[in-house]
Design a protein around this motif. Structure first.
Motif, PDB file in Angstrom:
ATOM      1  N   TYR A 144      -5.260   4.471  -1.299  1.00  0.00           N
ATOM      2  CA  TYR A 144      -4.142   3.737  -0.709  1.00  0.00           C
ATOM      3  C   TYR A 144      -3.745   4.320   0.644  1.00  0.00           C
ATOM      4  CZ  TYR A 144      -3.881   1.924  -5.439  1.00  0.00           C
ATOM      5  OH  TYR A 144      -4.187   1.350  -6.633  1.00  0.00           O
ATOM      6  N   LEU A 197       0.829  -1.212   0.000  1.00  0.00           N
ATOM      7  CA  LEU A 197       0.000   0.000   0.000  1.00  0.00           C
ATOM      8  C   LEU A 197       0.862   1.261   0.000  1.00  0.00           C
ATOM      9  CD1 LEU A 197      -2.818  -1.066   2.466  1.00  0.00           C
ATOM     10  CD2 LEU A 197      -3.101  -0.493   0.048  1.00  0.00           C
ATOM     11  N   ALA A 241       0.756   3.923  -2.950  1.00  0.00           N
ATOM     12  CA  ALA A 241       0.414   5.314  -2.621  1.00  0.00           C
ATOM     13  C   ALA A 241       1.485   6.268  -3.128  1.00  0.00           C
ATOM     14  CB  ALA A 241       0.225   5.469  -1.114  1.00  0.00           C
TER      15      ALA A 241
END
Length: 174
Positions: free
Chosen positions: A126, A108, A112
């Protein structure tokens, strides 16, 4: 699942643990609060802050906000996973679960960072997912710390009045 649900729901009944959790999240996210305040001030009054007016229409599009949230959840989540991996002795299957969580948090964070680099403000899915996962992981990792358990109020007075007396009267005339 039984151990995981116990870790999720048992601490809710411990007010000192809940307050410690809330304080830890508020203090730990200081970088996020500072970035949000700076973005808000810049958006609200750009002429007074000395920062030229940008094309941002929201504080969430500010790159410093995204970076601060990213570093918050990546640090909090990965250290919480490491705590489970290193400390957990009795339920070794939770170590495997923590490794999966660690990989999810790292994924994640990478997604992101890439998404925010490509288009600022588009990494919110995210960032939110990573933050929620990191906070839940912290809760799970710190659930059973005896320092936060509170004894019932009557314990300070010697216990319940209905309890039997400790010891016996052997050897004494009553």
């Amino acid at each position: 699942m039984k151990a995981l649900s116990k870790r999720l729901f048992s601490p809710i009944g411990q007010p000192s643990y809940v307050f410690f959790f809330l304080a830890s999240m508020m203090i730990g996210a200081t970088g996020v609060w500072v970035a949000l305040a700076e973005a808000w001030l810049t958006l609200a009054a750009p002429s007074q802050t000395g920062v030229p007016n940008s094309t941002q229409s929201s504080i969430w599009q500010d790159p410093s906000v995204a970076k601060s949230i990213l570093t918050f959840f990546a640090g909090l989540g990965s250290l919480s996973c490491m705590q489970i991996i290193v400390v957990e002795d009795t339920q070794k299957n939770l170590r495997s679960f923590a490794i999966v969580l660690l990989l999810a948090i790292i994924s994640l964070a990478i997604m992101a960072a890439l998404k925010d680099h490509i288009s600022q403000g588009d990494a919110s899915f995210y960032l939110i997912s990573g933050t929620v996962l990191a906070i839940v992981t912290w809760w799970i990792a710190n659930w059973d710390d005896g320092k936060y358990s509170q004894l019932p109020a009557v314990e300070a007075l010697g216990g319940e009045l209905d309890d039997g007396v400790a010891g016996d009267s052997g050897g004494f005339k009553l």
